[in-house]
Write a protein that holds these residues in place. Structure first.
Motif, mmCIF file in Angstrom:
data_model
loop_
_atom_site.group_PDB
_atom_site.id
_atom_site.type_symbol
_atom_site.label_atom_id
_atom_site.label_comp_id
_atom_site.label_asym_id
_atom_site.label_seq_id
_atom_site.Cartn_x
_atom_site.Cartn_y
_atom_site.Cartn_z
ATOM 1 N N VAL A 174 -35.374 -28.351 -56.507
ATOM 2 C CA VAL A 174 -34.550 -28.073 -57.682
ATOM 3 C C VAL A 174 -33.116 -28.497 -57.402
ATOM 4 O O VAL A 174 -32.546 -28.173 -56.345
ATOM 5 C CB VAL A 174 -34.587 -26.575 -58.033
ATOM 6 N N ILE A 175 -32.558 -29.250 -58.332
ATOM 7 C CA ILE A 175 -31.161 -29.659 -58.162
ATOM 8 C C ILE A 175 -30.274 -28.448 -58.414
ATOM 9 O O ILE A 175 -30.405 -27.783 -59.444
ATOM 10 C CB ILE A 175 -30.786 -30.778 -59.154
ATOM 11 N N PRO A 176 -29.391 -28.126 -57.473
ATOM 12 C CA PRO A 176 -28.553 -26.944 -57.656
ATOM 13 C C PRO A 176 -27.598 -27.115 -58.835
ATOM 14 O O PRO A 176 -27.204 -28.227 -59.167
ATOM 15 C CB PRO A 176 -27.777 -26.842 -56.344
ATOM 16 N N GLY A 177 -27.267 -26.022 -59.473
ATOM 17 C CA GLY A 177 -26.354 -26.072 -60.612
ATOM 18 C C GLY A 177 -24.911 -26.165 -60.183
ATOM 19 O O GLY A 177 -24.040 -26.555 -60.963
ATOM 20 N N LYS A 178 -24.664 -25.837 -58.934
ATOM 21 C CA LYS A 178 -23.285 -25.806 -58.453
ATOM 22 C C LYS A 178 -23.218 -26.331 -57.038
ATOM 23 O O LYS A 178 -24.177 -26.191 -56.279
ATOM 24 C CB LYS A 178 -22.769 -24.359 -58.453
ATOM 25 N N ALA A 179 -22.094 -26.957 -56.698
ATOM 26 C CA ALA A 179 -21.949 -27.464 -55.342
ATOM 27 C C ALA A 179 -21.475 -26.345 -54.423
ATOM 28 O O ALA A 179 -20.627 -25.538 -54.800
ATOM 29 C CB ALA A 179 -20.943 -28.608 -55.324
ATOM 30 N N ASP A 180 -22.036 -26.322 -53.231
ATOM 31 C CA ASP A 180 -21.642 -25.345 -52.217
ATOM 32 C C ASP A 180 -20.406 -25.877 -51.496
ATOM 33 O O ASP A 180 -20.456 -26.903 -50.817
ATOM 34 C CB ASP A 180 -22.811 -25.176 -51.242
ATOM 35 N N ASP A 181 -19.271 -25.173 -51.625
ATOM 36 C CA ASP A 181 -18.025 -25.749 -51.099
ATOM 37 C C ASP A 181 -17.944 -25.690 -49.573
ATOM 38 O O ASP A 181 -16.972 -26.125 -48.981
ATOM 39 C CB ASP A 181 -16.795 -25.114 -51.756
ATOM 40 N N LYS A 182 -18.984 -25.158 -48.956
ATOM 41 C CA LYS A 182 -18.978 -25.168 -47.489
ATOM 42 C C LYS A 182 -19.711 -26.397 -46.935
ATOM 43 O O LYS A 182 -19.816 -26.588 -45.743
ATOM 44 C CB LYS A 182 -19.593 -23.880 -46.952
ATOM 45 N N THR A 183 -20.193 -27.249 -47.858
ATOM 46 C CA THR A 183 -20.885 -28.449 -47.425
ATOM 47 C C THR A 183 -19.919 -29.371 -46.681
ATOM 48 O O THR A 183 -18.790 -29.576 -47.120
ATOM 49 C CB THR A 183 -21.430 -29.223 -48.642
ATOM 50 N N THR A 184 -20.372 -29.906 -45.565
ATOM 51 C CA THR A 184 -19.528 -30.895 -44.884
ATOM 52 C C THR A 184 -19.883 -32.270 -45.441
ATOM 53 O O THR A 184 -21.048 -32.564 -45.700
ATOM 54 C CB THR A 184 -19.783 -30.893 -43.370
ATOM 55 N N ILE A 185 -18.863 -33.082 -45.652
ATOM 56 C CA ILE A 185 -19.113 -34.380 -46.269
ATOM 57 C C ILE A 185 -18.570 -35.525 -45.423
ATOM 58 O O ILE A 185 -17.648 -35.345 -44.628
ATOM 59 C CB ILE A 185 -18.502 -34.466 -47.690
ATOM 60 N N THR A 186 -19.159 -36.691 -45.622
ATOM 61 C CA THR A 186 -18.714 -37.890 -44.932
ATOM 62 C C THR A 186 -17.686 -38.609 -45.797
ATOM 63 O O THR A 186 -17.491 -38.271 -46.964
ATOM 64 C CB THR A 186 -19.901 -38.842 -44.708
ATOM 65 N N GLU A 187 -17.078 -39.632 -45.218
ATOM 66 C CA GLU A 187 -16.094 -40.433 -45.958
ATOM 67 C C GLU A 187 -16.726 -41.077 -47.189
ATOM 68 O O GLU A 187 -16.117 -41.170 -48.244
ATOM 69 C CB GLU A 187 -15.502 -41.517 -45.060
ATOM 70 N N ASP A 237 -11.933 -30.999 -47.778
ATOM 71 C CA ASP A 237 -13.283 -31.366 -48.216
ATOM 72 C C ASP A 237 -13.772 -30.434 -49.310
ATOM 73 O O ASP A 237 -14.399 -30.869 -50.275
ATOM 74 C CB ASP A 237 -14.250 -31.304 -47.027
ATOM 75 N N SER A 238 -13.467 -29.141 -49.143
ATOM 76 C CA SER A 238 -14.016 -28.191 -50.117
ATOM 77 C C SER A 238 -13.423 -28.452 -51.497
ATOM 78 O O SER A 238 -14.087 -28.279 -52.512
ATOM 79 C CB SER A 238 -13.794 -26.755 -49.671
ATOM 80 N N PHE A 239 -12.170 -28.910 -51.534
ATOM 81 C CA PHE A 239 -11.592 -29.274 -52.821
ATOM 82 C C PHE A 239 -12.412 -30.386 -53.465
ATOM 83 O O PHE A 239 -12.776 -30.321 -54.638
ATOM 84 C CB PHE A 239 -10.145 -29.737 -52.681
ATOM 85 N N TRP A 240 -12.713 -31.393 -52.684
ATOM 86 C CA TRP A 240 -13.458 -32.535 -53.236
ATOM 87 C C TRP A 240 -14.862 -32.136 -53.639
ATOM 88 O O TRP A 240 -15.366 -32.548 -54.688
ATOM 89 C CB TRP A 240 -13.484 -33.695 -52.240
ATOM 90 N N VAL A 241 -15.490 -31.328 -52.815
ATOM 91 C CA VAL A 241 -16.856 -30.895 -53.134
ATOM 92 C C VAL A 241 -16.876 -30.152 -54.460
ATOM 93 O O VAL A 241 -17.763 -30.354 -55.295
ATOM 94 C CB VAL A 241 -17.408 -30.009 -51.999
#
Length: 649
Positions: free
Chosen positions: A550-563, A90-94
């Motif tokens: 505020v929209i973050p400038g970078k994605a947090d790679d610890k975010t859990t994501i759905t399909e 997931d972190s790769f995709w994020v």
RNA sequence: GGUUCCGUAGCUCAGUUGGAUAGAGCAACAGCCUUCUAAGCUGUGGGUCGAGCGUUCGAAUCGCUCCGGAAUCACCA
């Protein structure tokens, strides 16, 4: 380096480690995993069974283990039959959201010719397709880092222009765009149609004269009867074959017969009627006019300038509506003499053949084609000669690495010959010429025919698109509370978006069907649907700002994501590949299909998951950023298609 | 007739360097708006991938032969 590349490299290494045999990296086929199966990328191991000497499953499992160990991005894998399905983390995709897409550096310099209208009638749907393809390809090549020069070659001379001029002169009563209230190109087109009408009437008249004449008792000598037969033969075909040489031939034979002075009064009468009808015939007059034009007759040139000026004013309006522009416009009246010297040089060099009547030919029989005329026996140029001249001129002027001609597929043969002639003349850049051959736009009944009035006029269609966009917007109540200028802008964007997307989503090289009775859709796989999704995202972003988020400038790679989010990320991360592919294939439809898939996936995401209403701050941030990046990809993709996207609609 | 291109759902189109159960949209039917824009989302039905033969572990995709359609084969542009 793309992830696909990394995986294939490791795949090759794995094969080498496991089975001690090296394989070519280019033979490895990696693809996206089917949606209904777990996994992100799939490699088929069938081709390597001979090397592994094991079952497909066994082989895939062994390689899968190696890959998982050697690439941290790979989380796990599944094997189904001989398919190795790799699951990335997931972190790769994020983190894909953090990739800034930069134009791919390229030193290539492309020249693209498109539009190339005649100045005797307004633009129609076929021209629209040409223009949209040309514009979009230019943008796509720029996105691939290339320098692009857009050129237009206006066919402003020839018999067709003279037809409009003649009709205007004879029956136009001096009307102009100002006095008639017509757009210049339409006014000139009207006279072109008028010419055709008058010419047909003239032919019908002649045909009747001949028919009547056949009933008269003949009083000619044998030779004269022979001449008559020739004349009658011509008469039988007259309705579709009347042209300048024919007209001249008939006039001459009639004059000879007349000079023998052995005719009856009725016959003399007949001959006089035919001769005057022929000399008065629109076709004959137009041809005479063309001769005068070529001699530089002042009055004719003035008229020609005036009427072409009207047409250009009209074209400019249509081009502007379509958002089309050129870096340089060539006029055939200035280029039609080019190429002659090159051809003559070719004769001296022995590459071309000069026949007894002084005509010059290229012998292409060794290429499996016929001989092709390059100079008429009177020494004048033909179309092919001009194309050779302009190509050489452009090559000298721009030294392009690639010369793209956006021209209909009806000219496939012409371009085949064109390249071969250049080759014969010793220009080794002949293979840098690329004919971007696009298909015809047809009606359900078949080809559009101007004679039958079935041509779909560009301006009419554009107006219709605007009107439809307006009524749909009103029905849906989308325009309430917007200023008048904003409404106008949105309607134009949406109407034009529907038209452009409708055309560009189809593979250029294929013929396509347009049904004038069914208006172009605004729902489903359409421009407005894509624009709508963009507007939706903008609305969310607006609301976020209003709420002080505020929209973050970078994605947090610890975010859990759905399909759902992962699917969307996958499409987004594929963007760069798509731009390259569209550039290589010179195919805007690839972009259109991509952006549709992206938008569809986004709508699923939008529907299934809360964004601003998400209470988990990490997730909310991520989804906002995801939305924002999606909107940027949509906007940029649409820009590559020459389509603008509104922020609200 | 020669050459080139095309044929995928009722319609318009994706999918073609050979890969798993051929996909969308429109049209039809059935659902979803007190919830970030319903130009949206979900579901149902709809296919001999023009036909046949071949190549192979595997063909809508490659080859051959047919059938059907288009373009082109000018001292037109």
């Amino acid at each position: 380096m793309t992830i696909e590349k990394q995986i294939t490299e490791k795949f090759c290494k794995a094969i080498e480690t496991l089975y001690s045999q090296a394989i070519d990296i280019n033979t490895v086929q990696i693809s996206k995993t089917r949606k209904d199966i777990r996994g992100d990328f799939t490699i088929n191991v069938f081709p390597y069974l001979k090397i592994s000497r094991k079952s497909p499953e066994q082989t895939a499992i062994e390689i899968g283990k190696q890959l998982t160990d050697s690439l941290p991005e790979i989380d796990s894998f599944d094997v189904i039959k001989g398919f190795l399905n790799l699951v990335l983390s997931d972190s790769f995709w994020v983190q894909q959201l953090n990739n800034k897409n930069e134009p791919i550096p390229s030193r290539k310099n492309a020249l693209i010719e498109f539009s190339s209208p005649n100045t005797n009638k307004p633009l129609h749907l076929g021209h629209i397709r040409n223009n949209l393809i040309g514009h979009s390809i230019s943008e796509i090549l720029k996105a691939n880092g290339q320098t692009v020069t857009k050129v237009n070659l206006v066919n402003d001379r020839g018999i067709h222009i003279c037809k409009s001029m003649l009709a205007w002169q004879k029956w136009g009563n001096g009307e102009s765009p100002e006095t008639s209230g017509m757009k210049g190109d339409h006014l000139v087109g009207k006279h072109y149609v008028e010419f055709d009408k008058k010419s047909k009437a003239n032919v019908a008249y002649l045909f009747n004269l001949f028919k009547e004449y056949k009933k008269l008792p003949a009083s000619f000598t044998k030779e004269q009867i022979a001449a008559q037969i020739g004349m009658f033969e011509t008469a039988e075909r007259i309705s579709n074959e009347l042209n300048y040489p024919t007209v001249k031939r008939i006039i001459n034979s009639l004059k000879i017969i007349q000079s023998k002075q052995i005719n009856t009064n009725q016959e003399i009468d007949f001959i006089e009627q035919v001769v005057s009808a022929l000399i008065e015939s629109p076709l004959y007059s137009a041809q005479e006019m063309l001769l005068k034009w070529e001699e530089g007759d002042k009055d004719i040139i003035n008229l020609w300038n005036k009427m072409n000026g009207w047409v250009y004013e009209g074209f400019d309006i249509t081009y502007k509506e379509l958002g089309i522009s050129f870096d340089k416009t060539y006029y055939e009246s200035q280029t039609y003499g080019l190429g002659k010297d090159e051809v003559l040089k070719g004769v001296t060099a022995g590459a071309l053949i000069k026949k007894e009547d002084n005509s010059v030919w290229a012998d292409l029989t060794d290429e499996g084609l016929d001989e092709k005329l390059l100079l008429r026996s009177d020494g004048t140029s033909v179309y092919m000669t001009q194309d050779i001249g302009t190509a050489i001129m452009r090559k000298n002027e721009f030294n392009a690495d690639e010369m793209i001609y956006v021209v209909g597929n009806e000219q496939n043969y012409h371009f085949q010959v064109f390249r071969l002639v250049l080759k014969k003349l010793g220009y080794e850049w002949y293979d840098k010429i690329f004919h971007l051959s696009y298909g015809m736009v047809e009606l359900p009944e078949g080809k559009m025919k101007s004679r039958e009035g079935t041509v779909v006029d560009a301006d009419d269609l554009i107006e219709e698109m605007y009107a439809t966009a307006k009524s749909i917007s009103q029905e849906l109540g989308k325009l309430e509370g917007h200023s008048e200028s904003e409404i106008q802008k949105t309607i134009k964007m949406v109407g034009m978006g529907a038209l452009k997307y409708f055309i560009l989503k189809v593979d250029p090289k294929k013929n396509m069907v347009f049904n004038p009775k069914e208006s172009i859709d605004f729902d489903g796989n359409t421009g407005p649907f894509i624009q709508y999704t963009h507007a939706r995202i903008c609305s969310i972003i607006r609301k976020a700002k209003e709420a002080g988020i505020v929209i973050p400038g970078k994605a947090d790679d610890k975010t859990t994501i759905t399909e759902t989010e992962k699917s969307l990320l996958k499409i987004i991360s594929d963007f760069d590949n798509i731009v390259v592919e569209a550039g290589e294939e010179l195919n805007p439809a690839i972009i259109a299909n991509y952006v549709y898939a992206l938008v569809k996936e986004y709508n699923l995401f939008y529907h299934n998951l809360p964004i601003l209403k998400e209470s988990d701050k990490t997730k909310q941030d991520f989804r906002l950023l995801l939305s924002f990046v999606a909107s940027e990809k949509i906007k940029y993709s649409m820009h590559l298609l020459g389509i603008e996207v509104p922020e609200r609609m």
